[in-house]
Design a protein around this motif. Sequence first.
Motif, mmCIF file in Angstrom:
data_model
loop_
_atom_site.group_PDB
_atom_site.id
_atom_site.type_symbol
_atom_site.label_atom_id
_atom_site.label_comp_id
_atom_site.label_asym_id
_atom_site.label_seq_id
_atom_site.Cartn_x
_atom_site.Cartn_y
_atom_site.Cartn_z
ATOM 1 N N ASP A 222 0.850 -1.194 0.000
ATOM 2 C CA ASP A 222 0.000 0.000 0.000
ATOM 3 C C ASP A 222 0.885 1.243 0.000
ATOM 4 N N ASP A 223 0.285 2.411 -0.212
ATOM 5 C CA ASP A 223 1.059 3.643 -0.373
ATOM 6 C C ASP A 223 1.866 4.002 0.866
ATOM 7 N N VAL A 224 1.278 3.805 2.061
ATOM 8 C CA VAL A 224 2.002 4.145 3.291
ATOM 9 C C VAL A 224 3.215 3.227 3.458
ATOM 10 N N SER A 225 3.030 1.933 3.193
ATOM 11 C CA SER A 225 4.149 0.988 3.303
ATOM 12 C C SER A 225 5.267 1.360 2.335
ATOM 13 N N LYS A 226 4.897 1.790 1.135
ATOM 14 C CA LYS A 226 5.910 2.209 0.164
ATOM 15 C C LYS A 226 6.692 3.415 0.687
ATOM 16 N N ASP A 227 5.960 4.363 1.309
ATOM 17 C CA ASP A 227 6.637 5.534 1.881
ATOM 18 C C ASP A 227 7.602 5.110 2.986
ATOM 19 N N ILE A 228 7.165 4.145 3.821
ATOM 20 C CA ILE A 228 8.014 3.666 4.923
ATOM 21 C C ILE A 228 9.277 3.010 4.373
ATOM 22 N N VAL A 229 9.126 2.163 3.353
ATOM 23 C CA VAL A 229 10.278 1.494 2.746
ATOM 24 C C VAL A 229 11.257 2.522 2.187
ATOM 25 N N ASN A 230 10.724 3.540 1.497
ATOM 26 C CA ASN A 230 11.600 4.563 0.911
ATOM 27 C C ASN A 230 12.355 5.343 1.974
ATOM 28 N N ILE A 231 11.699 5.657 3.098
ATOM 29 C CA ILE A 231 12.354 6.378 4.188
ATOM 30 C C ILE A 231 13.441 5.512 4.822
ATOM 31 N N ILE A 232 13.125 4.239 5.031
ATOM 32 C CA ILE A 232 14.118 3.309 5.603
ATOM 33 C C ILE A 232 15.340 3.222 4.704
ATOM 34 N N GLU A 233 15.118 3.066 3.389
ATOM 35 C CA GLU A 233 16.228 2.901 2.455
ATOM 36 C C GLU A 233 17.086 4.155 2.359
ATOM 37 N N GLU A 234 16.433 5.315 2.336
ATOM 38 C CA GLU A 234 17.172 6.553 2.085
ATOM 39 C C GLU A 234 17.785 7.164 3.338
ATOM 40 N N TYR A 235 17.064 7.111 4.456
ATOM 41 C CA TYR A 235 17.507 7.841 5.637
ATOM 42 C C TYR A 235 18.016 6.952 6.775
ATOM 43 N N ILE A 236 17.401 5.783 6.950
ATOM 44 C CA ILE A 236 17.695 4.970 8.130
ATOM 45 C C ILE A 236 18.763 3.926 7.870
ATOM 46 N N LYS A 237 18.666 3.231 6.749
ATOM 47 C CA LYS A 237 19.595 2.131 6.477
ATOM 48 C C LYS A 237 21.062 2.578 6.456
ATOM 49 N N PRO A 238 21.418 3.708 5.852
ATOM 50 C CA PRO A 238 22.836 4.108 5.864
ATOM 51 C C PRO A 238 23.381 4.319 7.284
ATOM 52 N N ALA A 239 22.554 4.894 8.160
ATOM 53 C CA ALA A 239 23.006 5.111 9.538
ATOM 54 C C ALA A 239 23.174 3.791 10.273
ATOM 55 N N VAL A 240 22.251 2.874 10.038
ATOM 56 C CA VAL A 240 22.324 1.561 10.679
ATOM 57 C C VAL A 240 23.547 0.792 10.182
ATOM 58 N N ALA A 241 23.822 0.894 8.879
ATOM 59 C CA ALA A 241 24.982 0.200 8.296
ATOM 60 C C ALA A 241 26.285 0.719 8.888
ATOM 61 N N SER A 242 26.336 2.014 9.185
ATOM 62 C CA SER A 242 27.561 2.579 9.763
ATOM 63 C C SER A 242 27.824 2.024 11.161
ATOM 64 N N ASP A 243 26.782 1.501 11.789
ATOM 65 C CA ASP A 243 26.930 0.867 13.104
ATOM 66 C C ASP A 243 27.126 -0.643 13.005
ATOM 67 N N GLY A 244 27.298 -1.152 11.775
ATOM 68 C CA GLY A 244 27.552 -2.581 11.591
ATOM 69 C C GLY A 244 26.305 -3.439 11.522
ATOM 70 N N GLY A 245 25.173 -2.818 11.210
ATOM 71 C CA GLY A 245 23.932 -3.586 11.163
ATOM 72 C C GLY A 245 23.132 -3.341 9.907
ATOM 73 N N ASN A 246 21.905 -3.838 9.925
ATOM 74 C CA ASN A 246 21.013 -3.679 8.780
ATOM 75 C C ASN A 246 19.581 -3.632 9.289
ATOM 76 N N ILE A 247 18.717 -2.962 8.554
ATOM 77 C CA ILE A 247 17.300 -2.896 8.904
ATOM 78 C C ILE A 247 16.464 -3.196 7.671
ATOM 79 N N LEU A 248 15.436 -4.015 7.845
ATOM 80 C CA LEU A 248 14.547 -4.403 6.749
ATOM 81 C C LEU A 248 13.103 -4.135 7.139
ATOM 82 N N PHE A 249 12.308 -3.673 6.208
ATOM 83 C CA PHE A 249 10.876 -3.492 6.443
ATOM 84 C C PHE A 249 10.200 -4.857 6.482
#
Length: 301
Positions: A222-249
Amino acid sequence: MEKNFEIKIEATSNPGIVKFEANYFLTQHTSYEFENIDQAKNSPLAQQLFHLPFVKRVFIAQNFVAIDKYDIVEWADVEKEVAEQIKNYLNTDQPIIIETESSNKVAITIYAESTPNPAVIKFVANKKLVTSGHEFKNIDDAKESPLAQELFHFPFVKEVYVDENYISIQKYDMADWNDITLEIREFLKTYLEQGKEILSANATVSKSEKEKQADVDFDKLDDVSKDIVNIIEEYIKPAVASDGGNILFDSYDPESKAVKVILQGACSGCPSSTFTLKNGIENMLKEMLKDKVASVEAING
């Protein structure tokens, strides 16, 4: 499992150079540069490419071939044919590089970096290790990763997470990082310098196939889930990766407005992960999506 090579065309900051990225590694942590066909005597692939009259230089790295061209042609006119030629060569299973004692190899360096999780240290390499993240919870999970299997032979290794250029290792409490960090770092350096396999062909999923499946799954959201995935990929995942981890929707419930995510690597089981979720990820999603998100929960954090 037989490798089925695919090639993705990637532009670079230099208009004369184009990268032809493969979905499997071509070399083991080694890069090569060839100025002409004579220099390429140990690379049948590079020699074949030099038969194209516009090829000026050839670079072969871990998962791509880059070509610097003369100005007699435009890449737009020839890049698809070059990509097809490289793909066809790779799928014949002929050698890419014939190793000799005089082959110039790049030395491997590994440095240890702390993470917010005191049980996890991130070991960073100066070379790309894999094309996507892989998590191994135990030695049975690691059957498709020779490197992870060997790491699990250390009695203090609890979990292993491998991403593009680093390996996050979670330890049992029985050991202190001050006593084992150097041992792990030296093991990883030796393992990589010997060119040993990190992932088997079975584990190395075709990047194009993975992207296609991700696109299919994304389109069903759905549209909200797509927005959440895009935010995770663009803003959250790079920060998490810098800490040695990963985040998935994982999922979004429109009724409760609850978001579920999967944490991997250093973020999985981290004592500060609850704080990170509530004060970082949850706040960001609430701010960017207003009243559409009420809470964020890690299903394995």
